[in-house]
Scaffold this motif. Structure first.
Motif: not given
Ligand SMILES: Cc1cc2nc3c(=O)[nH]c(=O)nc-3n(C[C@H](O)[C@H](O)[C@H](O)COP(=O)(O)OP(=O)(O)OC[C@H]3O[C@@H](n4cnc5c(N)ncnc54)[C@H](O)[C@@H]3O)c2cc1C
Ligand SMILES: Nc1ncnc2c1ncn2[C@@H]1O[C@H](COP(=O)(O)O)[C@@H](O)[C@H]1O
Lengths: 314, 254
Positions: A267-276, A245-257
């Motif tokens: 739902a909003g970030m699982k299409d990112s290329k590399v997830i940390v 219900t926010g933004k959908v993103v698909a970066p090359e690198l997503y760092v979740a802290v």
């Protein structure tokens, strides 16, 4: 068949999402026009004319269109649809606000958040926070779509379409713009960013959120995102929220802290290329989608990552 | 002031949907269904407007009508809203999937019968993720709309609504009657108290059908195939920040 793409812009410049939606439109038809509706939006219209593969740019300019108020946009677009078989909006808050009004006026069902165009009448879209992907066929005379820009490549520049001025609706409308608070930032825009550093409830305060994440984002040249919990708690503004219900993103690198990885966030970030993922709980669901998981307290992990990035020359 | 609140019965937000192995749809059997979270926020806001809480001055004579289009069990969802403080309910019975356009058409007929000053909907149903119905209803009624609301201030003949937009926040004035759709930050819904749950059992719920309103609910779109999303290849745990940065370099993302 002819397809109209409604441009996303801030009058001065065209947003990337426009050329991405043009790519989706080109998968439906060779006749793709772009509508730039705004106020003093000549520069945006000129930019749209440069997108390769665009047949023509329609430019409507008027005070009522400055903020793209839904009523005015609907009054402009619905009559134009006499000339088009489909209209595509980016699935941004502006597009989501306007598209269903046009669909209802045309008496057609809308397809929201389209992630793939299989043919001129068959589209793919996520439902249930992306936990199911449905292929939908529409036999309707006209189609209204919102398109998820992150899943389409931007169409390159290189076109030189004609710009045709069309009349802006005059109103009166029952909606008046009062004010806006637009976040100004030197960082890349979240939805188009190549790298994103995102923070969750673990950060504990607005001060800590910014103190910890900003230097890391600076080092990576990244945009900053947040979980709903972090936004609800006031650590970050609403436009940082990534998710269903926010933004959908698909970066090359997503760092979740310090983000647990609830389905609504994934739902909003699982299409990112590399997830940390950096999380002190090794059972956190975010690790199920992370390419690289670091089970550690962010308080020690983030400074160490900063050090290592420094050693690596960043 | 009269407020209409459309509420949808959806799969509970804590649960993950199952895709049927034959690709024909999703399997909801034996799964907990709840009120769509955004609709709960809509009910809460209506109740605050009536009671004069959460920044609202109490609006005299406010009546709140909760309406749901769905199967018989949607009655439970309406009872939920009644326990939170809605005054009465309308259940428009319909089996199977009803697309937002048909929902909006039914709601238009309900609006014409009930003549509310304000309709507050959720911004999005978390099952179909459409984000359409409020905007469609506004178009069909030729009313102004303020979607994705995080703050509502009512004054004579208008609502001043702060909206959550991609760039930040935008504030609009809409003339009443108007359509408002809720975003997450509008309020925090209350838990219904036991006495209120008991009271809700006595509040009236009208039963109708789509046909009563002359609306055809046959879907316009055909779901050809429903699939699981592609699975991400399993990742690894790294032991140290140094190992992490090494992996990121190998992956070519830094
Ligand atoms: C209708 C609806 C819509 C929603 N939409 C969205 C959406 O769009 N986006 C979204 O994100 N959410 C959304 N949510 C909310 C979602 O369900 C979760 O509640 C939310 O994502 C949780 O945020 P979080 O991971 O930051 O917090 P939590 O779930 O509380 O997780 C915090 C994590 O931090 C870890 N942690 C704590 N301390 C430390 C430390 N010192 N170091 C490292 N790790 C630590 C914990 O182990 C935990 O895993 C929605 C919910 C609903 C009902
Ligand atoms: N079947 C329904 N019954 C009542 N309200 C509904 C129904 N479907 C959608 N709505 C309302 O419309 C909003 C947006 O739904 P949607 O357009 O499907 O994402 C929901 O939050 C509800 O307020």
């Amino acid at each position: 068949m002819a397809v109209l793409v409604v441009a996303e812009h801030d009058n001065a410049s065209l947003k990337d999402s426009t050329s991405k939606v043009v790519t989706a439109a080109k998968a439906m038809s060779g006749d793709v026009d772009v509508l730039v509706a705004g106020s003093n939006a000549g520069a945006a219209a000129a930019a749209a004319a440069k997108i390769a593969g665009v047949r023509k740019v329609l430019h409507a300019d008027g005070a009522a269109l400055e903020k793209q108020i839904a009523e005015a946009m609907d009054a402009l677009i619905t009559p134009l649809m006499a000339n088009y078989d489909a209209v595509l909006f980016p699935a941004t808050t502006t597009g989501k606000n306007v598209a269903p009004r046009v669909a209802a006026k045309l008496d057609v069902a809308q397809l929201s958040g389209v992630i793939a165009v299989e043919s001129a009448d068959t589209f793919v879209r996520p439902i249930y926070a992306g936990n199911a992907i449905v292929t939908v066929k529409s036999a309707q005379a006209k189609n209204v779509l919102t398109v998820q820009p992150t899943t389409f490549k931007a169409s390159a520049d290189g076109g030189s379409a004609a710009v045709e001025s069309i009349a802006a609706p005059a109103g009166p409308f029952k909606t008046a713009f009062v004010s806006e608070e637009v976040a100004k930032s030197d960082r890349p825009e979240l939805t188009g960013a190549k790298r994103i550093v995102s923070g969750g409830r673990a950060l504990g305060s607005s001060e800590e959120f910014h103190k910890v994440l900003e230097p890391l984002a600076d080092k990576l040249g990244a945009a900053i995102g947040a979980s709903r919990a972090a936004v609800d708690a006031g650590y970050a503004p609403n436009d940082y929220q990534v998710g269903q219900t926010g933004k959908v993103v698909a970066p090359e690198l997503y760092v979740a802290v310090g983000i647990s990885g609830a389905i609504q966030h994934l739902a909003g970030m699982k299409d990112s290329k590399v997830i940390v993922a950096v999380n002190k709980d090794e059972e956190a669901p975010i690790f199920q989608v992370a390419d690289f998981g670091l089970v550690q307290d962010y308080k020690t992990a983030v400074p160490e990552i900063m050090d290592e990035l420094g050693k690596a020359g960043l | 002031m009269k407020i209409l609140v459309p509420i949808k019965r959806v799969l509970d937000y804590n649960l993950k949907v199952r895709v049927k192995p034959d690709g024909s749809g999703v399997d909801l059997s034996n799964l907990k269904m709840s009120i769509n979270p955004f609709d709960e926020i809509a009910v809460e806001e209506a109740v605050r407007i009536k009671e004069g809480g959460g920044g609202h001055t109490a609006q005299a004579g406010t009546e709140i009508v909760a309406v749901s289009i769905g199967p018989d069990q949607a009655q439970e969802t309406i009872r939920n809203a009644l326990a939170m403080g809605a005054d009465r309910g309308i259940l428009v019975k319909a089996e199977g999937e009803v697309e937002p356009l048909a929902v909006a058409k039914i709601l238009k007929a309900v609006v014409e019968a009930e003549k509310p000053d304000l309709v507050i909907l959720g911004k999005q149903a978390i099952d179909d993720d459409s984000n359409q119905t409020g905007q469609m209803l506004a178009a069909l009624l030729d009313w102004p709309q303020a979607t994705f609301a995080s703050k509502i201030v009512l004054s004579a003949g208008k609502a001043t609504v702060t909206r959550e937009v991609d760039g930040g926040l935008q504030t609009l004035d809409v003339q009443l009657p108007a359509i408002i759709t809720t975003d997450l930050r509008l309020n925090e819904p209350r838990y219904a108290s036991l006495p209120n749950i008991m009271k809700a059992k006595k509040k009236p719920i009208d039963a109708k059908t789509a046909a009563d309103f002359g609306v055809d609910t046959t879907p316009r779109l055909q779901a050809v195939k429903t699939a699981e999303p592609p699975k991400r290849a399993g990742g690894i745990k790294v032991k140290t920040a140094a190992e992490l940065v090494g992996k990121l370099k190998e992956a070519g993302v830094i």
